[in-house]
Design a protein around this motif. Structure first.
Motif, PDB file in Angstrom:
ATOM      1  N   LEU A 179      38.562  34.288  35.337  1.00  0.00           N
ATOM      2  CA  LEU A 179      39.395  34.738  34.500  1.00  0.00           C
ATOM      3  C   LEU A 179      40.710  34.483  34.448  1.00  0.00           C
ATOM      4  CD1 LEU A 179      37.499  38.018  33.493  1.00  0.00           C
ATOM      5  CD2 LEU A 179      36.987  35.624  32.656  1.00  0.00           C
ATOM      6  N   ALA A 180      41.392  34.127  35.722  1.00  0.00           N
ATOM      7  CA  ALA A 180      42.476  34.095  35.985  1.00  0.00           C
ATOM      8  C   ALA A 180      43.425  32.957  35.264  1.00  0.00           C
ATOM      9  CB  ALA A 180      42.915  33.983  37.570  1.00  0.00           C
ATOM     10  N   GLY A 181      42.597  31.702  35.245  1.00  0.00           N
ATOM     11  CA  GLY A 181      42.910  30.613  34.816  1.00  0.00           C
ATOM     12  C   GLY A 181      43.078  30.759  33.103  1.00  0.00           C
ATOM     13  N   LEU A 182      42.539  32.000  32.607  1.00  0.00           N
ATOM     14  CA  LEU A 182      42.736  32.013  31.146  1.00  0.00           C
ATOM     15  C   LEU A 182      43.614  33.118  30.687  1.00  0.00           C
ATOM     16  CD1 LEU A 182      38.587  32.134  30.720  1.00  0.00           C
ATOM     17  CD2 LEU A 182      39.969  30.090  30.167  1.00  0.00           C
ATOM     18  N   VAL A 183      44.618  33.332  31.680  1.00  0.00           N
ATOM     19  CA  VAL A 183      45.698  34.477  31.354  1.00  0.00           C
ATOM     20  C   VAL A 183      46.410  34.014  30.004  1.00  0.00           C
ATOM     21  CG1 VAL A 183      47.365  33.329  32.885  1.00  0.00           C
ATOM     22  CG2 VAL A 183      47.297  35.773  32.552  1.00  0.00           C
TER      23      VAL A 183
END
Length: 315
Positions: free
Chosen positions: A284-288
Motif C-alpha cells: 500500500l505504500a506505493g498508493l499513498v
C-alpha cells in the motif's frame, strides 16, 4: 455462437414438431428477429425445414426428419460445442463423444460444428509463467471415476507440512481452479477438500458414497473458496481511496479488495485483505497518492517506517 444455436433450434423442432419464432427466442434467450434468421439459416443450410403461415402456424421439419440426438435439450446443445469442444480442456472420452455428436448431425452442419468445437482455447497460465503445460494429477481419472460411480475411496494424502495420512473418503465432486485440481469429499471429520496433486494413492472400496440429498457442488465450492480466502487474508485494512486510484487498486488487489460507499468528500471506503501487516503495508505504500489508511495500528506503524526509510534513502 451461431452454429450451436442452429443445432439447438434443430433439436427443438424435433421435440415439438412445430415451433414459432417467439418460442425459439424464449428457449434460446435471443430476440425474435434472431430466431427468425436462425430458422431461415436452417433452410438455407439444406435442413428440410419449412414455415406454416397464418394463425396457428410456425416452423416444421419435413416428414418429421430426425437425428439420434432428440434427448438433448436446447441449453445442453448450446453448451456442447463451447464446453466439450475446448481444445485444451477436453479429455479423450469427451473428444470421442463430441466426434459422435458431430457425425449424428445433418451433413450441412458437420463442418461448422467441427470448427466450433476447436474454436475455444482455455489457457490458465499467467503471462510470464512457464511455457510448459501442467500435467493432470496422477489420480485425477481414478477419483473422477469414483465420483461418477458413487463409491468410497481409500485415500493416501500428504498435507502442506509433508505429513502423510490415509483415510476412507466419500468423493462428492472435483473442481478445477486455475491449473490445480481439488477433490471435495465427505470424511469422518466432515466435509474436506484435497489437492489432487498431493494424493499418493486412491483405491476404490466398492462401498457406496453417502451423498447429502441437498448437496450442490457449485454452492459447496463457493463456501469452501470463501472460507479459504478468509483464512489466507485474516488481516483487514480500512482505508479511503480517491476515485482516480480505484482502477489501480482493483488491478493490484483483485479479490482482496472490498469496496464500500462514498464519503462526503467523494472518496471511496475500501477494505483490503492480507496475511501479514508489513507485507500489506509494503503493497500500500506505493498508493499513498490516492489511499489514506485508517487502521489497524500495526499497518500504520509499518507505513510510517517505510516512509521514513524511503525519505532517508531518496529524500
Amino acid at each position: 455462437m451461431r452454429t450451436d444455436r442452429l443445432v439447438a433450434v434443430l433439436l427443438l423442432l424435433q421435440r415439438r414438431e412445430q415451433v414459432t419464432a417467439a418460442e425459439v427466442a424464449r428457449e434460446l434467450e435471443v430476440s425474435e428477429r434472431t430466431a427468425r434468421r436462425d430458422l431461415d439459416a436452417l433452410a438455407m443450410a439444406g435442413v428440410p425445414v419449412y414455415s406454416v403461415p397464418g394463425r396457428g402456424g410456425g416452423w416444421r421439419l419435413v416428414g418429421g426428419a430426425r437425428t439420434d440426438l432428440s434427448g438433448l435439450t436446447a441449453p445442453e446443445a448450446r453448451a456442447l460445442f463451447l464446453v466439450a469442444g475446448q481444445a485444451t480442456a477436453a479429455t479423450p472420452a469427451v473428444k470421442a463423444a463430441l466426434r459422435k455428436l458431430v457425425h449424428a448431425l445433418p451433413e450441412p452442419f458437420r463442418g461448422q460444428a467441427e470448427a466450433a468445437a476447436s474454436s475455444l482455447v482455455t489457457d490458465p497460465r499467467r503471462w510470464g509463467a512457464s511455457r510448459s503445460e501442467p500435467r493432470p494429477p496422477r489420480f485425477l481419472d481414478a477419483l473422477q471415476d469414483a465420483v461418477i460411480r458413487g463409491v468410497r475411496v481409500r485415500l493416501g494424502y500428504v498435507d502442506r507440512e509433508g505429513a502423510g495420512t490415509e483415510r476412507t473418503v466419500h468423493p462428492l465432486g472435483i473442481v478445477a481452479k486455475g491449473s490445480s485440481w481439488y477433490l471435495v469429499a465427505h470424511t469422518e471429520a466432515g466435509r474436506r477438500v484435497f489437492r489432487i496433486d498431493r494424493v499418493t494413492s486412491a483405491a476404490p472400496t466398492g462401498d457406496p458414497v453417502h451423498r447429502p440429498e441437498d448437496f450442490d457442488l457449485a454452492e459447496s465450492w463457493r463456501e469452501i473458496a470463501d472460507e479459504i480466502d478468509r483464512r489466507r487474508t485474516p488481516l483487514k485494512v480500512h482505508a479511503l481511496c480517491a476515485p482516480d486510484g480505484m482502477y489501480l487498486l482493483r488491478m493490484m488487489l483483485g479479490g482482496r479488495l472490498q469496496v464500500g460507499g462514498s464519503t462526503p468528500d467523494g472518496r471511496i471506503e475500501v477494505v483490503i485483505g492480507g496475511d501479514h501487516a508489513y507485507a500489506l503495508a509494503g503493497e500500500l505504500a506505493g498508493l499513498v497518492e490516492w489511499l489514506e489508511v485508517s487502521g489497524p495500528p500495526d499497518v500504520l506503524d509499518h507505513l510510517a517506517s517505510i516512509g521514513h526509510a524511503l525519505v532517508a534513502r531518496y529524500g
